[in-house]
Design an enzyme around this catalytic site. Structure first.
Site, PDB file in Angstrom:
ATOM      1  CD  GLU A 127      -2.618   0.975   2.778  1.00  0.00           C
ATOM      2  OE1 GLU A 127      -2.241   0.148   3.648  1.00  0.00           O
ATOM      3  OE2 GLU A 127      -3.629   1.689   2.909  1.00  0.00           O
ATOM      4  CE  LYS A 144      -7.233   1.358   3.551  1.00  0.00           C
ATOM      5  NZ  LYS A 144      -6.004   1.756   4.284  1.00  0.00           N
ATOM      6  CB  CYS A 168      -4.594  -1.897   4.079  1.00  0.00           C
ATOM      7  SG  CYS A 168      -3.729  -2.148   5.657  1.00  0.00           S
TER       8      CYS A 168
END
Lengths: 577, 577
Positions: free
Chosen positions: B44, B116, B152
């Site tokens: 990330e 994300k 994540c």
């Protein structure tokens, strides 16, 4: 038309002090009742203080706050105030999680609970971290009038609860707030409140807290506007204040007979259905003018310092007096905040201190009437420099650190709060010595740019003259060129751009988050930009260990501007191609 | 069945260093390509480093990151690596705002951008402050296989993108991460990744960064699990590592022919449609065992300290050696992180220092082979104490502050990074002197409770014996009763509970956010609870000015636990009735 008498309780709670804040609510509800108020409105989270930060996540605290609000309802009733509808902000905790809430207390019970919908998560705010958002609107009927509630950020965002209340139909909207002070924010508030009143189709009662809480200060500025946006009353800034106002409300708002409006569920609660019999209204309360900019900043700084000291149990402060403008302004602020007798100034000359440093410091002390002592740092400095073989910057820093140690020693011995006297410009460019002049429990002017420090000094002196008092700040502290006096003939201008220019660059880079190209477009010379940005970026580690101090700007160092220390990003002309 | 060779690039980026991190991506993509990988997955925000904090809000940085990702795609192509699909985390900035994003780089261009969805806003994370959430899923077809991406937090939350990818139909899921180290977190990861693979109905490639960034350290622990949850490979912790793995994928995932799944829009991008011709797979890469607890903590601390020093340009450290356990452990950590030659230890005895303090410090220095000097603080202390008339606590603090000034003087003169040697227990109860032993640019063991400091010392000595080396820490530093030695015959146990008890209370109060009743229920005695909680609550102002240090626990002081300084809330038995 229906009449209603409303009291706006612009109070100063202390974070965590549930018992003390409860007592405040009882006291101010009584004051309102004594003037015949039918409802009394307190600020956001008046029961817990604001911001509670991660205390909101502690179940014991959430539970205690919920117990305390129930207890407060009973206390009000026991005090004969059960007839008054009290709107009190508190921390709620239910199965969903912690809530930023307002309770309506009436007849000894919590009769309605409104949860905040829009949770600010920018600037100094972390509300999405600690609160769950509300999706319900509780509308209470008081004396036959429908009253809706919206909490702080709910009026700063377009759409949402205010618009839903407008559609549901209400006669009045009350809005408890804890809106931190920033320069020029009061100019936005009135327009905003007026717009929301129009959106709700009802008058809006805006109540904000006052007082300091760590790096935040709240200015009050509570107000009421009518449906058309006209200002009916406005409370003075930075003081606790009760405003009592009679409203003539048309009543009979068209009540939509639905359980949901937009995304909100609507619940109506009847406290009392019978309108107030016609009565003779009180004279209209005043409309306070917001303070002029520099006076407003001075008041914010005095409030922030006074409340940090008072709420943390300090009765006196100690600070170094260098003869310069920063320490002079902090000394004057301290005297205004705590009284001259609570202020201990220490002149700590070194071998490089000029005669005027010492005489200006003594002059300042005499003008203000503060406690004054001289501690030569020569012997201390010599011990370190000789034993450790220090030269150059290491030697300069030892001087600043011996001063810091002296102040801390006096603090430990006598219980004074140590004040750091650095300004925002110094903090930005790292023009301070960590563990030296950066030492302190509180830093009153850490968010004040150097150029504004001078303005504050001039304003305070002029104010003294207006009042027929001795101007506190020696003229030569204002007019002489700034110097750290850590080596012979040192001047700030040797290593920094002129302060007017420096503050202009910093305003764009720090507050405006401008990049290199923006700064060039704003007319700054590339060498100046390079120099200033490099200084700012490299000083992040120092800022992390700096004491808290009152926020007055849009973006103060600290919670407002969260940057990594380890950070290889350097603004620069983008590489071509 | 289709074959695919995947490389997991577990790298250590530096926040803000777009050029350096880009070079890392090129270098590691080449390494992967040299081993025949068809795709290479980076962590990330590998391009920007993580966390960038408020840098995400600076438009110049967002723009530079977007430019850099495009440039990186061209660089990869120019380096002959355009055939490899590289998955690289970066900061995107579009009209909606800043995004935590992953780009797929292929053929010299950015061919897909995944944003994300779940933005963590708890603990150390402030992602709702700085990022806008994504509502789209980009699925890329590589060699005829459908590959989805989740970033994540998207795998830490139930539902959301993983489940949507499962419904949309994918052959493989890649997950770039920057998941900070915490004790025992690695135990949760495998189970979590396995659960998500099942939810997606496809193998999951989990790539985490390594290295330190201010108070965070990332442990890597990258892994691949198959659809059934079986672990196929796992990378070692705390080291940069390239894992190359051949997967046999069934292919032909049932592709739902819809533009939306749940709340997500789905976009499919074809990079290459032709499956890889059958080839001989590489031997399966290893499955590293996660490190045992104490060794894992040691590695985290070494990594955190090494990277703070390296990424901030320090080549050497200086610290005070008291002969006690804390400074001994920090010295040993420093030698492991930077080499003994980079470590400068200073013994600073006072009139209250015992003989064993001095001999244990010298013994430690000799065992480790660090640079050692003795600086008596008697003359410095005497100057302050006599001139200012200090007694009691004020006198004790002067000793600690003369030591702090000595270290800062040596730092300024020689360029060393000063290390504060305080542990989490001390920091919790305020058992440290602000501007004294709290002085430092970094505090390696600030999140390590005292009892774990002893465990670390014993483990490190045993490890040395295993390797046939001299144990670095003198046995008597481990076994003697702790003392600050600021007055005659002082022992920590004079004013604090036994450390095993103290750490147990602190674990519940600080990490567990327990209230009074929880603590009583956990079996602690009310007088102990009262004492410990009062100490913790009163020390908040000291913690604010403490240097950063490596987080190893669920809740470290700092960004993990944000409490007001001005705070009247005191845990206590609830009032009855």
């Amino acid at each position: 038309m229906s009449q209603l008498r409303i009291a706006l309780a612009q109070v100063n709670p202390t974070v965590g002090d549930l018992a003390g804040n409860s007592a405040t609510v009882v006291e101010w509800t009584r004051k309102g009742a004594e003037q015949g108020a039918h409802l009394v409105v307190f600020p956001e989270m008046a029961l817990t203080g604001y911001p509670v930060e991660d205390l909101a996540l502690r179940k014991s605290f959430g539970g205690a706050s919920r117990q305390a609000i129930e207890g407060l309802a009973r206390d009000l009733d026991a005090a004969g105030l059960g007839d008054v509808a009290a709107f009190v902000g508190y921390l709620d905790l239910d199965e969903v999680g912690p809530r930023n809430a307002v309770a309506v207390l009436h007849g000894g019970a919590v009769v309605a609970r409104q949860f905040k919908h829009h949770l600010p998560n920018y600037g100094v705010f972390d509300e999405r971290r600690i609160f769950k958002s509300g999706r319900a609107l509780e509308i209470v009927r008081v004396r036959g009038l429908e009253i809706g509630m919206v909490i702080c950020e709910d009026i700063w965002q377009e759409g949402g609860p205010v618009s839903a209340l407008g559609q549901a139909g209400v006669d009045l909207v009350v809005s408890p707030n804890a809106s931190p002070y920033e320069r020029a924010k009061d100019d936005q508030r009135l327009a905003l409140v007026a717009r929301r009143a129009a959106e709700a189709g009802a008058p809006l009662v805006y109540v904000n807290q006052v007082g300091g809480q760590d790096d935040l200060v709240f200015d009050g500025d509570s107000m009421v506007v009518d449906t058309g946006g006209a200002l009916l009353t406005r409370a003075p800034q930075f003081v606790e204040h009760l405003t009592v106002l009679d409203l003539d409300l048309p009543g009979g708002a068209e009540r939509v007979d639905r359980d949901t409006v937009d995304e909100f569920t609507v619940r109506r609660v009847v406290l009392s259905d019978v309108p107030v019999p016609a009565y003779e209204p009180l004279p209209a309360p005043g409309i306070a003018e917001p303070l002029p900019d520099v006076e407003e900043v001075w008041s914010a700084l005095v409030t922030g310092l006074r409340d940090y000291a008072r709420k943390n149990g300090f009765r006196s402060v100690v600070l170094g007096l260098s003869g310069g403008i920063d320490s002079a302004v902090v000394a004057a602020l301290s005297a205004d905040a705590l009284g001259a007798d609570a202020v201990h100034g220490v002149s700590m000359p070194s071998v490089y201190s000029s005669d005027h440093s010492k005489s200006d410091a003594a002059d300042l002390a005499e003008r203000i009437g503060l406690h004054y002592q001289v501690q030569e740092i020569k012997p201390m400095v010599a011990t370190f420099v000789e034993q450790l073989g220090l030269t150059g910057l290491a030697e300069e820093n030892v001087q600043a650190r011996c001063r810091g140690m002296t102040l801390m020693g006096l603090s430990n011995q006598h219980g004074h709060l140590v004040l750091a006297t650095g300004n925002k410009t110094e903090l930005a460019v790292g023009y301070s010595t960590i563990y030296g002049d950066a030492v302190g429990g509180f830093a009153p002017i850490k968010d004040v740019p150097k150029t504004l420090v001078w303005d504050l000094a001039r304003w305070r002196n002029a104010e003294a003259e207006k009042r027929g008092e001795i101007p506190p700040i020696p003229e030569s502290s204002i007019t002489k060129p700034p110097s750290a006096e850590l080596r012979p003939d040192q001047k700030d201008s040797d290593s920094l751009p002129d302060y007017a220019l420096l503050d202009a660059v910093l305003e764009d880079y720090v507050e405006g988050d401008s990049g290199y190209e923006d700064l060039v477009a704003a007319g700054f010379e590339p060498p100046v930009i390079d120099k200033v940005l490099q200084l700012v970026d490299r000083a992040e580690y120092k800022r992390r260990q700096y004491p808290p101090g009152t926020k007055i700007s849009f973006k103060a160092f600290g919670r407002d501007r969260r940057l990594p220390i380890t950070n290889a990003w350097r603004e620069g002309r983008p590489a071509t191609g």
